[in-house]
Design an enzyme around this catalytic site. Structure first.
Site, PDB file in Angstrom:
ATOM      1  N   ARG A  43       0.802  -1.113  -0.016  1.00 48.44           N
ATOM      2  CA  ARG A  43       0.060   0.000   0.080  1.00 48.44           C
ATOM      3  C   ARG A  43       0.953   1.310   0.023  1.00 48.44           C
ATOM      4  NH1 ARG A  43      -4.449   2.208   4.289  1.00 48.44           N
ATOM      5  NH2 ARG A  43      -2.782   2.131   5.446  1.00 48.44           N
ATOM      6  N   TYR A  90      -5.484  10.702  -0.001  1.00 49.22           N
ATOM      7  CA  TYR A  90      -5.758   9.430  -0.003  1.00 49.22           C
ATOM      8  C   TYR A  90      -6.602   8.996   1.076  1.00 49.22           C
ATOM      9  CZ  TYR A  90      -3.865   6.592   3.555  1.00 49.22           C
ATOM     10  OH  TYR A  90      -3.424   5.975   4.804  1.00 49.22           O
ATOM     11  N   TRP A 105       3.256   2.495   6.367  1.00 46.72           N
ATOM     12  CA  TRP A 105       3.895   3.625   5.789  1.00 46.72           C
ATOM     13  C   TRP A 105       3.089   4.860   6.403  1.00 46.72           C
ATOM     14  CZ3 TRP A 105       1.373   7.483   2.928  1.00 46.72           C
ATOM     15  CH2 TRP A 105       1.963   8.110   1.939  1.00 46.72           C
ATOM     16  N   ASP A 106       1.842   4.576   6.636  1.00 50.32           N
ATOM     17  CA  ASP A 106       1.086   5.740   7.346  1.00 50.32           C
ATOM     18  C   ASP A 106       1.626   5.999   8.768  1.00 50.32           C
ATOM     19  OD1 ASP A 106      -0.749   3.615   5.836  1.00 50.32           O
ATOM     20  OD2 ASP A 106      -2.158   5.401   5.964  1.00 50.32           O
ATOM     21  N   THR A 107       2.002   5.461   9.399  1.00 50.63           N
ATOM     22  CA  THR A 107       2.570   5.695  10.859  1.00 50.63           C
ATOM     23  C   THR A 107       3.865   6.230  10.739  1.00 50.63           C
ATOM     24  OG1 THR A 107       1.346   3.625  11.759  1.00 50.63           O
ATOM     25  CG2 THR A 107       3.156   4.382  12.888  1.00 50.63           C
TER      26      THR A 107
END
Length: 612
Positions: free
Chosen positions: A79, A97, A189-191
């Site tokens: 992702r 996103y 990735w988000d964190t």
């Protein structure tokens, strides 16, 4: 639509979303149109190696509406990888996103976009855990999410409540300033982006959103437990530990810790009134001989490790390998849970390009042969003692009945541990040899039942490499014989070291009895200290050694046997520490440098997007 007119780019990460992607894109276009003109935004479908009709549907929508773009990937990027690839190819200054299942209520989209566009925030994220939101969080989703976010807040010092909500917006310049430092390409990735944005001083906003789960959860056992948990630790090390650690600090700290460890090992069980006089009376010349004998075993360890590595396709000098073993064994004296074994894998990866899977596989082979050899030595002597009519004496010694109440529990516990480890070693060897002769792949079917995620498949590949390397050595009669023979030499020298120490402290027994008891006591003691239940096996080794010497040689006092155990353990640990420190200096490596250098370089640079 002109690229220059686009100010907002919305990226929809899509993997096998054929049933919903058209509705998602249409809803997104309609929601954006409610507060932006049609030429101000674009919607990018970041399709990530789909196996269904998602690519065809995305192509159709892109052909029908010039506000829609489609980026196709032949293979899974993860992702984070798919998002980053699409963001780099986008045109907008505000990058957005959200998850394609539209779990977050789309009425929040305007606030998300305008928080960056007009309020000047650099990073904005929705939150399912802030007061004022409506979020249906069943236990299957809610409990793991709370635990994960709690760990992220604790270890990464984040102020946010929800790091993984798939509803985020970024200022283009701010995001691109962060991306080069973001290593994860999957769900973490988000964190990582949020944590590093906070550390860099960017303006970060978190606001409550209404959220309702759609479909089954995509939480994945293998990916989330192993992948994201390890990524939290990796990021914690990168941000909180690594900046404070350099080579000089590592060497100094490692030196101090190892000497403290040895000091505690020598004196933890010492009874000054009863044992100190025995230590003072020890023959230092024989103690020196014992140390010299033990030193000889180390190049043999290097030779054995070279043979193991050559069998799985890697070559290196014996001197370097001996040094690497010295460093890792010193690490085992300092760090809990035998973390020094990991240090060796890091050193081999950083200095000799041996993949981690092969590095740990070679360690596994070494450990299995160590345990098998010690078990064979101990078992052979025990059988000989039983056959000679000493069965009851052996049983009493193993039960700790001969050492008195002060040491009885320690001796019995050590015997239980030794029996467990020895049995496990035999079972492991039988299983490895049997599997090496079979063509069946047992790893992938098991993991397939737990997960179908791309990250899980990466885990499978690593585990398969590990298992394959172990089987390569175990499945070859020649390599089995060579490694087994060198293991026998290594541990015979270890036992002889203990026997010479027994002589040095004044244990006088007939030669045959001394050799038999020495082999049994040292071997069982080594088995007892294998499990990382105490630093360096302190207590377990001494308990087993003392109980067996006293139990099998009734004329020897507990204090004298304990003195021999302490000196034997101390001699071996001092040789290890001195060799470890010398190897750190000679190879220009510290215990912490091994971890510093373990972060792998990102592979291959940035992907080139293919627009459909």
């Amino acid at each position: 639509m002109s690229e220059e007119s686009v100010s907002v780019s919305v990226v929809l990460p899509a993997y096998n979303e054929a049933a919903t992607i058209r509705t998602t894109v249409e809803t997104t276009l309609a929601t954006l149109s409610a507060f932006l003109s049609d030429d101000e935004f674009e919607v990018i479908v970041a399709e990530d190696g789909c196996e269904d009709r998602t690519p065809e549907i995305a192509d159709e929508m892109a052909a029908e509406d010039d506000r829609v773009r489609h980026f196709h990937a032949d293979e899974r990027l993860g992702r984070g990888g798919a998002l980053e690839r699409a963001f780099r190819a986008s045109h907008g200054d505000t990058l957005v996103y959200f998850d394609t299942d539209l779990a977050t209520d789309m009425r929040h989209l305007e606030e998300l976009v305008e928080s960056v566009r007009t309020e000047g925030y650099d990073v904005v994220t929705g939150s399912r855990w802030m007061a004022g939101n409506v979020a249906d969080r069943p236990a299957k989703r809610g409990v793991p999410s709370r635990v994960y976010n709690g760990l992220a807040r604790l270890f990464l010092r984040s102020d946010l409540r929800d790091h993984q909500c798939g509803f985020k917006a970024f200022d283009r310049a701010a995001l691109f300033a962060l991306l080069d430092d973001v290593q994860d390409r999957h769900w973490f990735w988000d964190t990582e982006v949020l944590v590093k944005a906070q550390r860099r001083g960017f303006r970060v906003k978190e606001f409550a959103v209404d959220w309702e789960p759609k479909g089954d959860t995509k939480v994945d056992l293998v990916r989330d437990v192993f992948g994201m948990g390890s990524q939290i630790l990796r990021t914690w090390w990168e941000l909180s530990v690594s900046p404070r650690v350099n080579r000089r600090v590592g060497i100094v700290a490692g030196t101090l810790l190892t000497f403290v460890a040895v000091f505690l090992m020598v004196f933890h069980y010492l009874e000054p009134d009863k044992v100190w006089s025995n230590l003072q009376a020890a023959d230092l010349t024989l103690v020196g001989v014992a140390a010299a004998i033990y030193v000889v075993s180390w190049p043999l360890r290097g030779l054995r490790y070279r043979d193991i590595l050559e069998e799985i396709g890697f070559e290196s000098r014996v001197g370097f390998l001996t040094g690497a073993i010295f460093i890792s064994q010193t690490g085992n004296l300092v760090f809990p849970a035998r973390l020094g074994d990991g240090v060796r894998a890091y050193v081999m990866k950083a200095r000799r390009d041996v993949p981690y899977s092969s590095g740990f596989a070679s360690l596994a082979v070494e450990r299995v042969f160590d345990l098998l050899t010690i078990t064979v030595l101990a078992g052979s002597v025990m059988i000989a003692l039983v056959v000679s009519g000493d069965a009851s004496q052996v049983a009493s010694a193993l039960a700790g009945e001969t050492v008195g109440p002060r040491y009885e529990s320690a001796a019995r516990y050590a015997s239980y541990v030794a029996a467990f480890v020895g049995t496990a070693a035999v079972v492991a060897v039988v299983a490895i040899v049997a599997s090496a002769r079979s063509d069946r792949n047992l790893v992938r079917p098991v993991v397939d039942r737990l997960s179908d995620d791309s990250y899980a498949m990466e885990v499978v590949a690593v585990v398969e490499g590990f298992v394959g390397d172990v089987q390569t050595v175990a499945g070859s009669r020649r390599s089995f014989a060579i490694v087994g023979g060198s293991s026998l030499l290594v541990w015979t020298l270890d036992v002889v070291t203990g026997i010479v120490v027994m002589l040095a402290v004044g244990i006088q027994l007939p030669v045959a009895t001394l050799v038999a008891i020495g082999f049994f006591a040292v071997s069982v003691g080594n088995l007892a200290k294998v499990l990382p239940l105490s630093p360096g096996g302190v207590g377990l080794y001494e308990g087993a050694f003392t109980a067996l010497v006293v139990g099998l040689a009734p004329g020897i006092t507990v204090e004298l046997a304990l003195t021999a155990a302490i000196v034997d353990h101390a001699v071996k640990n001092v040789v290890t520490v001195v060799g470890g420190l010398g190897s750190m200096l000679a190879l220009n490596v510290s215990l912490t440098e091994a971890v510093e250098e373990s972060t792998e370089a990102r592979e291959g640079g940035e992907a080139v997007p293919t627009e459909s």
